[in-house]
Design a protein around this motif. Structure first.
Motif, PDB file in Angstrom:
ATOM      1  N   GLN A 274       7.999  33.385  59.193  1.00 13.57           N
ATOM      2  CA  GLN A 274       7.333  33.425  60.076  1.00 13.57           C
ATOM      3  C   GLN A 274       6.423  34.996  60.162  1.00 13.57           C
ATOM      4  O   GLN A 274       5.396  35.077  61.113  1.00 13.57           O
ATOM      5  CB  GLN A 274       8.905  33.736  61.334  1.00 13.57           C
ATOM      6  N   HIS A 275       6.780  36.006  60.108  1.00  7.19           N
ATOM      7  CA  HIS A 275       6.100  37.141  59.838  1.00  7.19           C
ATOM      8  C   HIS A 275       4.909  37.170  59.054  1.00  7.19           C
ATOM      9  O   HIS A 275       4.119  37.096  59.303  1.00  7.19           O
ATOM     10  CB  HIS A 275       6.752  38.260  58.601  1.00  7.19           C
TER      11      HIS A 275
ATOM     12  N   ASP B 261       2.747  34.658  60.640  1.00  9.03           N
ATOM     13  CA  ASP B 261       1.741  35.266  62.004  1.00  9.03           C
ATOM     14  C   ASP B 261       0.753  36.705  62.015  1.00  9.03           C
ATOM     15  O   ASP B 261      -0.286  36.122  62.130  1.00  9.03           O
ATOM     16  CB  ASP B 261       2.751  35.973  62.727  1.00  9.03           C
TER      17      ASP B 261
ATOM     18  N   ARG C 127      -3.574  36.323  62.527  1.00  8.30           N
ATOM     19  CA  ARG C 127      -3.772  37.717  63.112  1.00  8.30           C
ATOM     20  C   ARG C 127      -5.456  37.547  61.954  1.00  8.30           C
ATOM     21  O   ARG C 127      -5.847  37.909  62.938  1.00  8.30           O
ATOM     22  CB  ARG C 127      -3.047  38.736  63.007  1.00  8.30           C
TER      23      ARG C 127
END
Length: 136
Positions: A89-90, A93, A97
Motif C-alpha cells: 500500500q505504501h 501511494d 503521489r
C-alpha cells in the motif's frame, strides 16, 4: 432391456456430498500449501538455508511439514502478511503521489508562474490566464 444401467442409483446423494467435500478439502489444502510457501519466501528473518530446509520439509512430507510449520511459525504468518500488505500500500501511494504531481499549493504554483514570467518565458496575457486558472 434389462441390461440398462441407472447412474442415479449407482452414485447416491451422500456419495456426491462426500465427493464435493473431498474436492473442497483438497483445494483448501492446495491454498494452504501455497500460502505457507509464500510465507517462507516473504520472511526476511530466516536465512536461505532455513528457507530451503522448511521448503524441502513441506514438499517432501507435505502433511507433517505443513502441520509442523503452522505449529512452529503460524503465529507470525498473519503479522508478516500484514507487513507485506502495508508495504504494498505504501508503494502504491508513493507511485500515485509521484505520477499525480507534487500536489503543490496555489501559492507555490503562483510563485513558479511569476518566476517563469520574470525569466521571460511567459507574456503578460499568458501569465494572467494561467493565474486565473490556478486561482479558480
Amino acid at each position: 432391456m434389462s441390461d440398462t444401467v441407472y447412474l442415479a442409483y449407482d452414485y447416491p446423494v451422500l456419495g456426491a456430498f462426500w465427493t464435493a467435500m473431498w474436492v473442497f478439502l483438497w483445494v483448501l489444502w492446495i491454498f494452504l500449501l501455497f500460502r505457507i510457501i509464500a510465507d517462507l519466501f516473504r520472511d526476511d528473518s530466516l536465512s536461505g538455508w532455513a528457507k530451503t530446509g522448511w521448503l524441502v520439509f513441506v514438499v517432501l512430507l507435505p502433511f507433517l511439514g505443513v502441520f509442523v510449520y503452522v505449529c512452529v511459525r503460524g503465529s507470525g504468518m498473519g503479522r508478516r502478511e500484514t507487513q507485506h500488505a502495508k508495504a504494498q500500500q505504501h508503494d502504491i501511494d508513493e507511485y500515485i503521489r509521484k505520477t499525480a504531481g507534487s500536489g503543490s499549493s496555489s501559492a507555490e504554483q503562483l510563485a513558479k508562474l511569476s518566476e517563469m514570467k520574470s525569466a521571460g518565458h511567459l507574456s503578460d496575457e499568458e501569465f494572467q490566464r494561467a493565474k486565473e486558472k490556478i486561482l479558480s
